[in-house]
Design a protein around this motif. Structure first.
Motif, PDB file in Angstrom:
ATOM      1  N   THR A  30       0.856  -1.186   0.000  1.00 45.65           N
ATOM      2  CA  THR A  30       0.000   0.000   0.000  1.00 45.65           C
ATOM      3  C   THR A  30       0.890   1.233   0.000  1.00 45.65           C
ATOM      4  OG1 THR A  30      -0.051  -0.303   2.381  1.00 45.65           O
ATOM      5  CG2 THR A  30      -2.018  -0.970   1.171  1.00 45.65           C
ATOM      6  N   ALA A  31       0.273   2.377  -0.300  1.00 50.64           N
ATOM      7  CA  ALA A  31       1.069   3.613  -0.360  1.00 50.64           C
ATOM      8  C   ALA A  31       1.480   4.015   1.058  1.00 50.64           C
ATOM      9  CB  ALA A  31       0.247   4.710  -0.993  1.00 50.64           C
ATOM     10  N   LEU A  32       2.605   4.697   1.149  1.00 46.76           N
ATOM     11  CA  LEU A  32       3.060   5.183   2.466  1.00 46.76           C
ATOM     12  C   LEU A  32       2.176   6.336   2.925  1.00 46.76           C
ATOM     13  CD1 LEU A  32       6.925   5.637   2.655  1.00 46.76           C
ATOM     14  CD2 LEU A  32       5.442   4.300   4.145  1.00 46.76           C
ATOM     15  N   PRO A  33       1.704   6.256   4.174  1.00 47.75           N
ATOM     16  CA  PRO A  33       0.987   7.424   4.682  1.00 47.75           C
ATOM     17  C   PRO A  33       1.952   8.614   4.809  1.00 47.75           C
ATOM     18  CG  PRO A  33       0.841   5.536   6.186  1.00 47.75           C
ATOM     19  CD  PRO A  33       1.848   5.202   5.153  1.00 47.75           C
ATOM     20  N   THR A  41      -4.657  17.294  10.813  1.00 47.59           N
ATOM     21  CA  THR A  41      -5.676  17.156   9.761  1.00 47.59           C
ATOM     22  C   THR A  41      -6.018  15.678   9.540  1.00 47.59           C
ATOM     23  OG1 THR A  41      -3.875  17.374   8.208  1.00 47.59           O
ATOM     24  CG2 THR A  41      -5.301  19.299   8.450  1.00 47.59           C
ATOM     25  N   LEU A  42      -5.023  14.800   9.728  1.00 43.75           N
ATOM     26  CA  LEU A  42      -5.303  13.361   9.612  1.00 43.75           C
ATOM     27  C   LEU A  42      -6.271  12.932  10.711  1.00 43.75           C
ATOM     28  CD1 LEU A  42      -1.644  12.108   9.003  1.00 43.75           C
ATOM     29  CD2 LEU A  42      -3.491  12.158   7.324  1.00 43.75           C
ATOM     30  N   LEU A  43      -6.115  13.532  11.878  1.00 47.60           N
ATOM     31  CA  LEU A  43      -7.021  13.228  12.987  1.00 47.60           C
ATOM     32  C   LEU A  43      -8.432  13.712  12.638  1.00 47.60           C
ATOM     33  CD1 LEU A  43      -7.486  12.309  15.957  1.00 47.60           C
ATOM     34  CD2 LEU A  43      -6.943  14.638  16.645  1.00 47.60           C
ATOM     35  N   GLU A  44      -8.503  14.963  12.139  1.00 53.50           N
ATOM     36  CA  GLU A  44      -9.804  15.551  11.765  1.00 53.50           C
ATOM     37  C   GLU A  44     -10.555  14.632  10.814  1.00 53.50           C
ATOM     38  OE1 GLU A  44     -11.174  18.356  12.653  1.00 53.50           O
ATOM     39  OE2 GLU A  44      -9.512  19.275  13.778  1.00 53.50           O
ATOM     40  N   SER A  45      -9.854  14.196   9.761  1.00 59.37           N
ATOM     41  CA  SER A  45     -10.567  13.374   8.784  1.00 59.37           C
ATOM     42  C   SER A  45     -10.806  11.969   9.337  1.00 59.37           C
ATOM     43  CB  SER A  45      -9.821  13.326   7.451  1.00 59.37           C
ATOM     44  OG  SER A  45      -8.486  12.929   7.671  1.00 59.37           O
ATOM     45  N   GLY A  46      -9.887  11.502  10.158  1.00 60.28           N
ATOM     46  CA  GLY A  46     -10.004  10.141  10.691  1.00 60.28           C
ATOM     47  C   GLY A  46     -11.192   9.959  11.602  1.00 60.28           C
ATOM     48  N   VAL A  47     -11.537  10.986  12.390  1.00 54.24           N
ATOM     49  CA  VAL A  47     -12.648  10.799  13.342  1.00 54.24           C
ATOM     50  C   VAL A  47     -13.981  10.628  12.616  1.00 54.24           C
ATOM     51  CG1 VAL A  47     -11.660  11.856  15.398  1.00 54.24           C
ATOM     52  CG2 VAL A  47     -12.832  13.306  13.748  1.00 54.24           C
ATOM     53  N   GLU A  48     -13.984  10.910  11.317  1.00 58.07           N
ATOM     54  CA  GLU A  48     -15.220  10.699  10.548  1.00 58.07           C
ATOM     55  C   GLU A  48     -15.420   9.221  10.221  1.00 58.07           C
ATOM     56  OE1 GLU A  48     -17.220  13.072  10.459  1.00 58.07           O
ATOM     57  OE2 GLU A  48     -15.722  14.498  11.222  1.00 58.07           O
ATOM     58  N   SER A  49     -14.363   8.414  10.317  1.00 55.32           N
ATOM     59  CA  SER A  49     -14.516   6.991   9.958  1.00 55.32           C
ATOM     60  C   SER A  49     -13.770   6.123  10.960  1.00 55.32           C
ATOM     61  CB  SER A  49     -13.980   6.741   8.551  1.00 55.32           C
ATOM     62  OG  SER A  49     -12.717   7.361   8.391  1.00 55.32           O
ATOM     63  N   PRO A  63     -10.385   0.370   9.488  1.00 52.58           N
ATOM     64  CA  PRO A  63      -8.966   0.120   9.804  1.00 52.58           C
ATOM     65  C   PRO A  63      -8.015   0.851   8.862  1.00 52.58           C
ATOM     66  CG  PRO A  63      -9.998  -1.837   8.836  1.00 52.58           C
ATOM     67  CD  PRO A  63     -11.092  -0.845   9.085  1.00 52.58           C
ATOM     68  N   HIS A  64      -8.550   1.343   7.718  1.00 49.80           N
ATOM     69  CA  HIS A  64      -7.673   2.052   6.786  1.00 49.80           C
ATOM     70  C   HIS A  64      -7.834   3.561   6.892  1.00 49.80           C
ATOM     71  CE1 HIS A  64      -6.804  -1.847   5.191  1.00 49.80           C
ATOM     72  NE2 HIS A  64      -8.092  -2.062   4.990  1.00 49.80           N
ATOM     73  N   SER A  65      -8.567   4.017   7.901  1.00 45.73           N
ATOM     74  CA  SER A  65      -8.799   5.462   7.992  1.00 45.73           C
ATOM     75  C   SER A  65      -7.479   6.176   8.256  1.00 45.73           C
ATOM     76  CB  SER A  65      -9.795   5.780   9.119  1.00 45.73           C
ATOM     77  OG  SER A  65      -9.104   6.040  10.319  1.00 45.73           O
ATOM     78  N   SER A  66      -7.516   7.481   8.075  1.00 49.11           N
ATOM     79  CA  SER A  66      -6.264   8.249   8.227  1.00 49.11           C
ATOM     80  C   SER A  66      -5.759   8.227   9.678  1.00 49.11           C
ATOM     81  CB  SER A  66      -6.460   9.684   7.751  1.00 49.11           C
ATOM     82  OG  SER A  66      -7.468  10.296   8.521  1.00 49.11           O
ATOM     83  N   LEU A  67      -6.565   7.666  10.599  1.00 48.58           N
ATOM     84  CA  LEU A  67      -6.079   7.553  11.979  1.00 48.58           C
ATOM     85  C   LEU A  67      -4.811   6.696  12.025  1.00 48.58           C
ATOM     86  CD1 LEU A  67      -9.402   6.995  13.965  1.00 48.58           C
ATOM     87  CD2 LEU A  67      -8.054   9.095  13.754  1.00 48.58           C
ATOM     88  N   SER A  68      -4.704   5.765  11.066  1.00 47.42           N
ATOM     89  CA  SER A  68      -3.532   4.874  11.063  1.00 47.42           C
ATOM     90  C   SER A  68      -2.238   5.655  10.868  1.00 47.42           C
ATOM     91  CB  SER A  68      -3.674   3.827   9.966  1.00 47.42           C
ATOM     92  OG  SER A  68      -3.581   4.453   8.704  1.00 47.42           O
ATOM     93  N   ALA A  69      -2.346   6.847  10.292  1.00 48.55           N
ATOM     94  CA  ALA A  69      -1.131   7.598   9.967  1.00 48.55           C
ATOM     95  C   ALA A  69      -0.802   8.658  11.011  1.00 48.55           C
ATOM     96  CB  ALA A  69      -1.288   8.246   8.604  1.00 48.55           C
ATOM     97  N   VAL A  70      -1.697   8.826  12.007  1.00 45.55           N
ATOM     98  CA  VAL A  70      -1.456   9.885  12.992  1.00 45.55           C
ATOM     99  C   VAL A  70      -0.317   9.481  13.930  1.00 45.55           C
ATOM    100  CG1 VAL A  70      -2.478  11.232  14.875  1.00 45.55           C
ATOM    101  CG2 VAL A  70      -3.882  10.566  12.912  1.00 45.55           C
ATOM    102  N   ARG A  71       0.668  10.358  14.038  1.00 48.68           N
ATOM    103  CA  ARG A  71       1.766  10.070  14.972  1.00 48.68           C
ATOM    104  C   ARG A  71       1.505  10.757  16.307  1.00 48.68           C
ATOM    105  NH1 ARG A  71       6.296  12.769  11.758  1.00 48.68           N
ATOM    106  NH2 ARG A  71       4.482  14.141  11.536  1.00 48.68           N
ATOM    107  N   ALA A  72       2.032  10.164  17.361  1.00 49.27           N
ATOM    108  CA  ALA A  72       1.842  10.728  18.703  1.00 49.27           C
ATOM    109  C   ALA A  72       3.130  11.400  19.156  1.00 49.27           C
ATOM    110  CB  ALA A  72       1.497   9.616  19.682  1.00 49.27           C
TER     111      ALA A  72
END
Ligand code: ASP
Length: 600
Positions: A387-390, A465-473, A477-486
């Motif tokens: 898959t593409a790199l986040p 912004t990844l968090l913003e869009s991720g909370v919509e889905s 398991p493929h939502s942008s939440l997977s790419a959010v770093r802490a």
């Protein structure tokens, strides 16, 4: 002070009190090794010089507690015991007093062979009398004191937080305490003081620490205890680097207290980089990282080997293992746990034979010496698509599987051949900060995102912004939440995680979003953490901190094999205290008072 007498004390009168560690009865002379916390002194009871005292000593047995009044005497040159600090002298008894007797103990503190652990734990007071345990407990004291002193000098206050509180989400089960006054309600013992220390920041105590007991009801592995001790710390307005500096400072002090000098600052590594180089988020730096050897193979080589050319091909190199027999090579295979279609080539000779050009390049690229072991791990040709790199990330989930399989194998092989590579010597301390962890992990069972550290960890500024869009889905398991770093970090030592921490969320709106991302409804968030969300609204400073496991640090410093060796009164793997025999049923009257009925 049985361990205090020296040659310079010869001729002086002394009174020693302690335990009979061992006795040697030569008839007219009786030697007693008298022991207390400080060590051992040999006491001599001689019929020729003092018959009454020698006769009185006839009844002495191991572990009797006695007081001896005597005269310090230099030992003859041929009887000097170089193994103990008091070995040049002995105490010639003028009088003895028996302070207490002892039953024959199930094992002796002076025994060199250890009893089985259950017996040791049941008679922990006898076990703690042993030299090794006295040393471990002393080390624990010194280490804790060094940390307290260091942090106090840096302006930190040690502040207590409640043990009877409500659930903190550190990912384990809670121990519960029923309330008598409000039947049907329960306190939870804290899994950590996380929320309290954050509230202390809101309360204006900008530098907090606590050496504190935490409670987690987990299935116990060898290195876990249901109650354990953390060095817990929180600061207001820090960058991560400031927290790291404080930790490096107190670790230096702690290691020095145990006789080791360590260097700071510790190296730092991105989580993704740790995965790429070591296949694990707690790399053991004592052995070489992987070498990426995909480009050493021609495309047709990879095809012949049925290897997926778009996934990593890594060489694990373990120095100085030497030539392996066929049987030994076969033993490597079962150590390999394949994730996501990873496969192993444990026979480098075969690669040399069939793909000579590739093998030469691999040896060159990995810098392998002739007696180094090389094992290759790659993705099998049937593995799924890449898959593409986040954004901001360096490892895809498919790559992670290959690296992780290789990482576990690297450690297993390193462990197996530790005798040969001698890379795991005591006193070689390789610290590392691992940073920029993923914020969320997908839980396949519950089909939800979980906080990889805990839900109060701040996401990376760049990933909002990844968090913003991720909370919509949040069920994807493929939502942008997977790419959010802490903004989370771990301090790692020789492949062991000593502690983790993070910069926290200090804004209520972001905290709400994180709860949402974790699949929590507004109502649930409010009922579980309402008090905290409210506190965040009253001028919360940016803050961050960390917690390190004290037991593990002491275990490493004492050179002990398990946490139970450095905890005075530990529990077994079944969470039982064998000495006091806990847990136990309680009386019906107690249960009634608590409004609790136990199902038979
Ligand atoms: N409370 C966290 C833990 O116990 C550590 C921290 O974030 O400070 O793992």
């Amino acid at each position: 002070m049985c361990g205090a007498l020296r040659a310079a004390d010869a001729g002086k009168q002394a009174v020693l009190m302690g335990w009979v560690n061992r006795r040697r009865d030569l008839g007219s002379i009786l030697f007693v090794d008298l022991r207390d916390r400080t060590g051992i002194t040999q006491v001599v009871l001689n019929r020729e010089s003092n018959a009454a005292v020698r006769d009185k000593a006839d009844v002495l047995r191991n572990e009797y507690v006695i007081a001896v009044l005597g005269t310090v005497k230099r030992r003859d040159a041929d009887t000097v015991n170089k193994n103990i600090p008091t070995g040049e002298v002995e105490l010639v008894a003028d009088d003895i007093r028996i302070l207490n007797e002892s039953k024959l103990p199930p094992f002796l503190p002076s025994d060199t062979a250890l009893s089985n652990e259950e017996t040791r734990l049941k008679y922990r007071y006898l076990d703690l009398r042993r030299d090794a345990m006295q040393f471990n407990i002393e080390t624990r004291h010194k280490v804790a004191k060094a940390i307290r002193d260091y942090l106090s000098a840096q302006g930190f206050f040690e502040i207590e937080t409640p043990f009877m509180t409500r659930s903190t989400p550190e990912g384990a089960r809670d121990y519960l305490v029923p309330s008598r006054v409000q039947p049907g309600t329960f306190y939870a013992l804290p899994q950590s003081p996380q929320l309290f220390k954050q509230i202390l920041m809101i309360s204006g105590f900008d530098k907090y620490f606590q050496i504190v007991r935490c409670f987690r009801d987990e299935d116990l592995r060898a290195d876990r205890q249901p109650e354990f001790t953390q060095i817990d710390l929180e600061m207001s307005f820090p960058q991560p680097e400031r927290v790291w500096e404080v930790v490096e400072g107190f670790l230096k002090a702690a290691f020095r207290a145990a006789g080791f000098e360590i260097k700071a600052p510790f190296p730092r590594m991105d989580y993704d980089e740790a995965i790429r180089q070591y296949g694990i988020d707690k790399p053991d730096l004592r052995l070489p990282p992987f070498t990426d050897v995909r480009d050493c193979f021609a495309p047709e080589n990879l095809q012949q080997l049925a290897v997926n050319p778009s996934l990593p091909v890594v060489a694990i190199r373990i120095p100085k293992v030497g030539e392996l027999s066929r049987k030994e090579r076969d033993e490597i295979k079962p150590l390999f746990v394949s994730k996501g279609g990873a496969k192993v080539f444990e026979d480098f000779k075969r690669i040399e034979k069939n793909f000579a050009a590739a093998a030469t390049k691999i040896v060159q690229k990995s810098g392998a010496a002739p007696d180094d072991l090389i094992v290759i791990v790659a993705g099998s040709a049937q593995t799924g698509e890449q898959t593409a790199l986040p954004p901001h990330r360096k490892v895809t989930p498919a790559e992670l599987s290959i690296y992780a399989s290789a990482g576990l194998l690297r450690l297993a092989v390193a462990q197996k051949y530790a005798e040969r590579h001698k890379g795991f010597q005591r006193g070689d301390f390789r610290f590392l900060w691992v940073t920029n962890f993923p914020m969320f992990e997908w839980d396949e069972g519950d089909k939800t995102w979980m906080a990889a550290h805990h839900p109060f960890t701040s996401p990376h500024e760049q990933d909002m912004t990844l968090l913003e869009s991720g909370v919509e889905s949040v069920r994807d398991p493929h939502s942008s939440l997977s790419a959010v770093r802490a903004l989370a970090y771990d301090v790692v030592l020789n492949g062991t995680e000593l502690g983790s921490g993070s910069i926290r969320i200090h804004r209520q709106d972001i905290q709400r979003k994180i709860f949402r991302a974790l699949g929590m409804s507004e109502e649930e968030a409010k009922s579980r953490f309402g008090f905290f969300l409210e506190a965040l609204e009253y001028g919360t400073p940016p803050h961050g901190g960390i917690a390190l496991g004290l037991d593990r640090i002491v275990m490493i410093l004492a050179g002990a094999e398990s946490l139970r060796e450095v905890i005075p009164f530990p529990k077994t793997a079944r969470a039982v205290d064998l000495m006091v025999d806990a847990p136990t049923p309680v009386s019906d009257a107690q249960l009634r008072e608590l409004g609790i009925a136990v199902k038979k």
